[in-house]
Design a protein around this motif. Sequence first.
Motif, PDB file in Angstrom:
ATOM      1  N   LEU A  99       0.857  -1.187   0.000  1.00 13.40           N
ATOM      2  CA  LEU A  99       0.000   0.000   0.000  1.00 13.40           C
ATOM      3  C   LEU A  99       0.891   1.235   0.000  1.00 13.40           C
ATOM      4  O   LEU A  99       1.842   1.313   0.778  1.00 13.40           O
ATOM      5  CB  LEU A  99      -0.902   0.017   1.240  1.00 13.40           C
ATOM      6  N   SER A 100       0.567   2.196  -0.820  1.00 12.99           N
ATOM      7  CA  SER A 100       1.432   3.359  -0.942  1.00 12.99           C
ATOM      8  C   SER A 100       0.924   4.555  -0.141  1.00 12.99           C
ATOM      9  O   SER A 100      -0.270   4.694   0.119  1.00 12.99           O
ATOM     10  CB  SER A 100       1.595   3.751  -2.411  1.00 12.99           C
ATOM     11  N   CYS A 101       1.869   5.390   0.252  1.00 13.60           N
ATOM     12  CA  CYS A 101       1.560   6.603   1.012  1.00 13.60           C
ATOM     13  C   CYS A 101       2.654   7.620   0.737  1.00 13.60           C
ATOM     14  O   CYS A 101       3.850   7.288   0.807  1.00 13.60           O
ATOM     15  CB  CYS A 101       1.490   6.296   2.501  1.00 13.60           C
ATOM     16  N   THR A 102       2.273   8.812   0.404  1.00 12.78           N
ATOM     17  CA  THR A 102       3.237   9.911   0.304  1.00 12.78           C
ATOM     18  C   THR A 102       2.757  11.039   1.193  1.00 12.78           C
ATOM     19  O   THR A 102       1.568  11.139   1.515  1.00 12.78           O
ATOM     20  CB  THR A 102       3.398  10.406  -1.138  1.00 12.78           C
ATOM     21  N   TYR A 103       3.678  11.893   1.590  1.00  5.95           N
ATOM     22  CA  TYR A 103       3.329  12.986   2.501  1.00  5.95           C
ATOM     23  C   TYR A 103       4.136  14.211   2.117  1.00  5.95           C
ATOM     24  O   TYR A 103       5.129  14.116   1.388  1.00  5.95           O
ATOM     25  CB  TYR A 103       3.588  12.566   3.957  1.00  5.95           C
ATOM     26  N   ASP A 104       3.685  15.316   2.609  1.00  7.13           N
ATOM     27  CA  ASP A 104       4.359  16.563   2.301  1.00  7.13           C
ATOM     28  C   ASP A 104       4.627  17.292   3.610  1.00  7.13           C
ATOM     29  O   ASP A 104       3.695  17.542   4.386  1.00  7.13           O
ATOM     30  CB  ASP A 104       3.489  17.418   1.377  1.00  7.13           C
ATOM     31  N   THR A 105       5.887  17.597   3.851  1.00  7.87           N
ATOM     32  CA  THR A 105       6.255  18.338   5.048  1.00  7.87           C
ATOM     33  C   THR A 105       7.583  19.022   4.812  1.00  7.87           C
ATOM     34  O   THR A 105       8.386  18.574   3.991  1.00  7.87           O
ATOM     35  CB  THR A 105       6.349  17.399   6.274  1.00  7.87           C
ATOM     36  N   SER A 106       7.817  20.090   5.557  1.00  9.59           N
ATOM     37  CA  SER A 106       9.112  20.768   5.497  1.00  9.59           C
ATOM     38  C   SER A 106       9.963  20.424   6.717  1.00  9.59           C
ATOM     39  O   SER A 106      11.090  20.888   6.849  1.00  9.59           O
ATOM     40  CB  SER A 106       8.899  22.278   5.424  1.00  9.59           C
ATOM     41  N   GLU A 107       9.434  19.591   7.593  1.00  6.75           N
ATOM     42  CA  GLU A 107      10.151  19.229   8.804  1.00  6.75           C
ATOM     43  C   GLU A 107      11.173  18.136   8.522  1.00  6.75           C
ATOM     44  O   GLU A 107      11.067  17.405   7.545  1.00  6.75           O
ATOM     45  CB  GLU A 107       9.154  18.756   9.867  1.00  6.75           C
ATOM     46  N   SER A 108      12.147  18.056   9.420  1.00  5.39           N
ATOM     47  CA  SER A 108      13.175  17.025   9.249  1.00  5.39           C
ATOM     48  C   SER A 108      12.933  15.820  10.143  1.00  5.39           C
ATOM     49  O   SER A 108      13.376  14.720   9.842  1.00  5.39           O
ATOM     50  CB  SER A 108      14.563  17.609   9.561  1.00  5.39           C
ATOM     51  N   ASN A 109      12.223  16.041  11.236  1.00  2.00           N
ATOM     52  CA  ASN A 109      11.910  14.917  12.090  1.00  2.00           C
ATOM     53  C   ASN A 109      10.419  14.860  12.365  1.00  2.00           C
ATOM     54  O   ASN A 109       9.778  15.884  12.592  1.00  2.00           O
ATOM     55  CB  ASN A 109      12.676  14.969  13.412  1.00  2.00           C
ATOM     56  N   TYR A 110       9.903  13.647  12.305  1.00  2.00           N
ATOM     57  CA  TYR A 110       8.465  13.452  12.460  1.00  2.00           C
ATOM     58  C   TYR A 110       8.241  11.955  12.626  1.00  2.00           C
ATOM     59  O   TYR A 110       9.184  11.158  12.604  1.00  2.00           O
ATOM     60  CB  TYR A 110       7.690  13.982  11.242  1.00  2.00           C
ATOM     61  N   TYR A 111       7.000  11.587  12.835  1.00  2.00           N
ATOM     62  CA  TYR A 111       6.645  10.181  12.989  1.00  2.00           C
ATOM     63  C   TYR A 111       5.626   9.807  11.917  1.00  2.00           C
ATOM     64  O   TYR A 111       4.778  10.615  11.536  1.00  2.00           O
ATOM     65  CB  TYR A 111       6.025   9.913  14.368  1.00  2.00           C
TER      66      TYR A 111
ATOM     67  N   SER B  88       8.050   9.157   1.002  1.00  2.00           N
ATOM     68  CA  SER B  88       7.213   8.001   0.709  1.00  2.00           C
ATOM     69  C   SER B  88       7.275   7.019   1.863  1.00  2.00           C
ATOM     70  O   SER B  88       8.349   6.800   2.457  1.00  2.00           O
ATOM     71  CB  SER B  88       7.696   7.346  -0.588  1.00  2.00           C
ATOM     72  N   PHE B  89       6.153   6.411   2.187  1.00  2.92           N
ATOM     73  CA  PHE B  89       6.064   5.517   3.355  1.00  2.92           C
ATOM     74  C   PHE B  89       5.079   4.398   3.012  1.00  2.92           C
ATOM     75  O   PHE B  89       3.911   4.448   3.380  1.00  2.92           O
ATOM     76  CB  PHE B  89       5.591   6.334   4.562  1.00  2.92           C
ATOM     77  N   SER B  90       5.529   3.391   2.328  1.00  2.80           N
ATOM     78  CA  SER B  90       4.625   2.328   1.882  1.00  2.80           C
ATOM     79  C   SER B  90       4.609   1.172   2.874  1.00  2.80           C
ATOM     80  O   SER B  90       5.588   0.937   3.596  1.00  2.80           O
ATOM     81  CB  SER B  90       5.013   1.827   0.492  1.00  2.80           C
TER      82      SER B  90
END
Lengths: 117, 113
Positions: free
Chosen positions: A21-33, A74-76
Amino acid sequence: AQTVTQSQPEMSVQEAETVTLSCTYDTSESNYYLFWYKQPPSRQMILVIRQEAYKQQNATENRFSVNFQKAAKSFSLKISDSQLGDTAMYFCAFMSSESGSNYKLTFGKGTLLTVNP
Amino acid sequence: DTAVSQTPKYLVTQMGNDKSIKCEQNLGHDTMYWYKQDSKKFLKIMFSYNNKELIINETVPNRFSPKSPDKAHLNLHINSLELGDSAVYFCASSQYGGWGEQFFGPGTRLTVL
């Protein structure tokens, strides 16, 4: 604001096969969960797997593993040896670790996975 | 033992009524959340409390008012219910900071007729 995109509204797989299953995200942060939650027909939200962005090693939990590509955002989720009980809606979620975010989860729209016998 | 519980699980009511949903957690967490899941299954944060203090208040009509009498309880009161309020409302809890893993309740399906 962060956004999470799941481009596959529905997927199906045969029992014992592997599905991603695919997942993409958009952020300008360098650390996150990042998280994958499962919601079976019972409606209960169940945490499947989680990943901290600063950890390069991909998380695994038994038959569930992720492919985390930080540069590509990307976080699949890979499910191996699919079982009938894996039939559920799967949500990808983002959580900022920055001050002021207060750990809210931002969800994607979900992917409905059906495992066929 | 149920970790995060919500009452009621189902709620059917008429437009214009006022209703409340209750949430309790026995995990010892200090932070609780309300999420709304619409008819298309999209989940969105509404509110969050940390030690009885409101810390997240997303763009939600002011007909929705959360209340946290203590850190184990978070209630949601909705005034003048509208058709568009029909949804599943989830309560969640976590320990502030660290992983912030959130544990969800079973959800309350609200139907406004």
